[in-house]
Design a protein around this motif. Structure first.
Motif, PDB file in Angstrom:
ATOM      1  N   ARG A 171       0.509   2.962   6.136  1.00 41.91           N
ATOM      2  CA  ARG A 171      -0.869   2.776   6.572  1.00 41.91           C
ATOM      3  C   ARG A 171      -1.837   2.703   5.397  1.00 41.91           C
ATOM      4  O   ARG A 171      -2.610   1.779   5.282  1.00 41.91           O
ATOM      5  CB  ARG A 171      -1.278   3.916   7.507  1.00 41.91           C
ATOM      6  CG  ARG A 171      -2.629   3.728   8.155  1.00 41.91           C
ATOM      7  CD  ARG A 171      -2.967   4.952   8.955  1.00 41.91           C
ATOM      8  NE  ARG A 171      -2.635   6.159   8.173  1.00 41.91           N
ATOM      9  CZ  ARG A 171      -3.123   7.357   8.458  1.00 41.91           C
ATOM     10  NH1 ARG A 171      -3.903   7.511   9.447  1.00 41.91           N
ATOM     11  NH2 ARG A 171      -2.805   8.407   7.730  1.00 41.91           N
ATOM     12  N   PHE A 172      -1.802   3.687   4.507  1.00 42.59           N
ATOM     13  CA  PHE A 172      -2.730   3.692   3.383  1.00 42.59           C
ATOM     14  C   PHE A 172      -2.006   3.347   2.086  1.00 42.59           C
ATOM     15  O   PHE A 172      -0.784   3.439   1.997  1.00 42.59           O
ATOM     16  CB  PHE A 172      -3.450   5.040   3.256  1.00 42.59           C
ATOM     17  CG  PHE A 172      -2.529   6.231   3.148  1.00 42.59           C
ATOM     18  CD1 PHE A 172      -1.802   6.497   1.997  1.00 42.59           C
ATOM     19  CD2 PHE A 172      -2.397   7.112   4.212  1.00 42.59           C
ATOM     20  CE1 PHE A 172      -0.972   7.593   1.892  1.00 42.59           C
ATOM     21  CE2 PHE A 172      -1.565   8.226   4.116  1.00 42.59           C
ATOM     22  CZ  PHE A 172      -0.856   8.463   2.963  1.00 42.59           C
ATOM     23  N   SER A 194      -6.485   7.547  -4.958  1.00 42.05           N
ATOM     24  CA  SER A 194      -6.772   6.114  -4.813  1.00 42.05           C
ATOM     25  C   SER A 194      -8.146   5.829  -5.389  1.00 42.05           C
ATOM     26  O   SER A 194      -8.939   6.739  -5.643  1.00 42.05           O
ATOM     27  CB  SER A 194      -6.719   5.683  -3.342  1.00 42.05           C
ATOM     28  OG  SER A 194      -7.731   6.355  -2.596  1.00 42.05           O
ATOM     29  N   ARG A 202      -1.949   4.434  -1.696  1.00 44.39           N
ATOM     30  CA  ARG A 202      -2.347   5.435  -2.686  1.00 44.39           C
ATOM     31  C   ARG A 202      -1.317   5.509  -3.792  1.00 44.39           C
ATOM     32  O   ARG A 202      -0.156   5.139  -3.617  1.00 44.39           O
ATOM     33  CB  ARG A 202      -2.507   6.809  -2.017  1.00 44.39           C
ATOM     34  CG  ARG A 202      -3.643   6.858  -1.010  1.00 44.39           C
ATOM     35  CD  ARG A 202      -3.716   8.180  -0.289  1.00 44.39           C
ATOM     36  NE  ARG A 202      -4.728   8.140   0.767  1.00 44.39           N
ATOM     37  CZ  ARG A 202      -4.840   9.046   1.725  1.00 44.39           C
ATOM     38  NH1 ARG A 202      -4.018  10.069   1.762  1.00 44.39           N
ATOM     39  NH2 ARG A 202      -5.776   8.927   2.650  1.00 44.39           N
ATOM     40  N   GLU A 239     -10.495   0.538  -0.308  1.00 43.52           N
ATOM     41  CA  GLU A 239      -9.611   1.516  -0.919  1.00 43.52           C
ATOM     42  C   GLU A 239      -8.375   0.813  -1.471  1.00 43.52           C
ATOM     43  O   GLU A 239      -7.791  -0.049  -0.815  1.00 43.52           O
ATOM     44  CB  GLU A 239      -9.178   2.578   0.095  1.00 43.52           C
ATOM     45  CG  GLU A 239      -8.324   3.674  -0.538  1.00 43.52           C
ATOM     46  CD  GLU A 239      -7.891   4.749   0.450  1.00 43.52           C
ATOM     47  OE1 GLU A 239      -7.670   5.886   0.025  1.00 43.52           O
ATOM     48  OE2 GLU A 239      -7.765   4.422   1.651  1.00 43.52           O
TER      49      GLU A 239
END
Length: 358
Positions: free
Chosen positions: A106-107, A85, A109, A92
């Motif tokens: 959640r994230f 990322s 990337r 981010e």
């Protein structure tokens, strides 16, 4: 100015403004023949852009040119598939120029695929390929319809006489039912191992393990009472424990232990990858557990627990392995280098598939 000329002027001015605001077309990531990789990001206003990736020991900074393109080339990377990322100032973000996105809730990337000089086990190869189907089943446990993915092997005929064994494969925490295919490439690993004669043709069922807002422990009942019956009602599969396996990573690895070890008459193969077990369900199931070890050891054709030596769960996993041995079970501890990563997940799965349904 005449009206027609004014209109033409307005249109030309608007078009030039749009073109001036449009970001330049850039390519990212670019994987080079020596396995080095160039990453690019466009922003005229950002003050700092860094690259984070599981192929790096620490984030690295990108440099900006006069057109607003930030870039960095990292040295040769060991061939594999890696999440990465950008951190743009304090935010981010995934790589906006890369459509290969990590399936996660959640994230955000992206994924870079660094191919080997020879095809890796997860690579797309010139072999017969299976099929991935997106299916919906009605969960009586949860009271709602839910999604899952099903891999059927090359040559699969839903109306044929051949009946197949089934691997129920669970993703990690905050991942989705798509992560095992989009990141773990379970389908390609199976294709390649089946083509090599190392794995038996099988179905791989990849359910969605997050049952919130219901209690997470309800997933065990959803698997046993809803998912397995759905598969067995709709696909030509063998309906006995010796033809059923359950495996999973991280939170899914913990779910695998809860599902498999509390239902040994349903699953004869239990393979847990770097299991996260700090859950109420695991404590309830195994804190004061007194299994009939002799009977379970006969029921379980394979019981493995895998973990990397750099995994943040390495010590808890070792403690769980010791606990199961103290209870009289015979877990096969598969300890490898590396951390809590999907690079290791692919390794765990590639090790497991040839061991199943022997």
């Amino acid at each position: 100015m005449k009206p027609i000329n004014y209109l033409l002027y307005t249109l030309l001015f608007s078009a030039s403004t749009v073109l001036a605001q449009r970001p330049p077309a850039i390519s990212s990531p670019d994987v080079h023949p020596d396995h080095s990789v160039t990453f690019r990001y466009f922003s005229r206003n950002a003050q700092k852009v860094t690259l984070n990736g599981e192929f790096l020991k620490a984030p690295v900074a990108l440099t900006k040119d006069t057109s607003g393109i930030w870039s960095v080339t990292v040295p040769p990377i060991k061939p594999d598939i890696y999440p990465y990322s950008f951190r743009v100032d304090s935010v981010e973000t995934a790589d906006p120029n890369n459509t290969y996105i990590f399936a996660n809730e959640r994230f955000k990337r992206s994924i870079v695929d660094v191919p080997g000089d020879q095809p890796l086990i997860h690579s797309l190869q010139n072999v017969p390929h299976g099929k991935i189907s997106y299916r919906t089943y009605q969960s009586s446990t949860l009271g709602r319809p839910r999604n899952l993915l099903i891999y059927t092997p090359p040559g699969f005929n839903p109306n044929g006489k051949t009946k197949y064994p089934v691997l129920y494969l669970i993703h990690g925490g905050s991942d989705t039912e798509e992560t095992w295919t989009k990141v773990g490439r379970a389908n390609l690993i199976a294709d390649n191992l089946i083509a090599q004669g190392k794995a038996k043709p099988m179905l791989i069922v990849m359910p969605y393990g997050n049952v919130r807002p219901s209690p997470m422990a309800d997933f065990t009942q959803d698997m046993v009472k809803d998912i397995v019956p759905f598969v067995e009602a709709n696909y030509p599969v063998v309906k006995d424990s010796k033809s059923r396996a359950v495996a999973g990573f991280s939170v899914g690895g913990g779910q695998t232990l809860n599902i498999g070890l509390t239902n040994p008459s349903t699953f004869a193969y239990v393979c847990s990858y770097a299991p996260y077990t700090a859950t109420d369900e695991f404590k309830k199931n195994f804190t004061d557990w007194s299994p009939n070890a002799d009977q379970m050891n006969k029921q379980l054709k394979l019981f493995t627990i895998s973990v990397g030596t750099e995994d943040f769960l390495y010590e808890p996993v070792k403690q769980n392995i010791a606990m199961f041995k103290e209870k009289g079970l015979k877990p096969d501890a598969q300890i490898v280098p590396g951390g809590h990563t999907w690079m290791n997940c692919k390794l765990y799965l590639a090790t497991t598939l040839p061991q199943l349904f022997k």
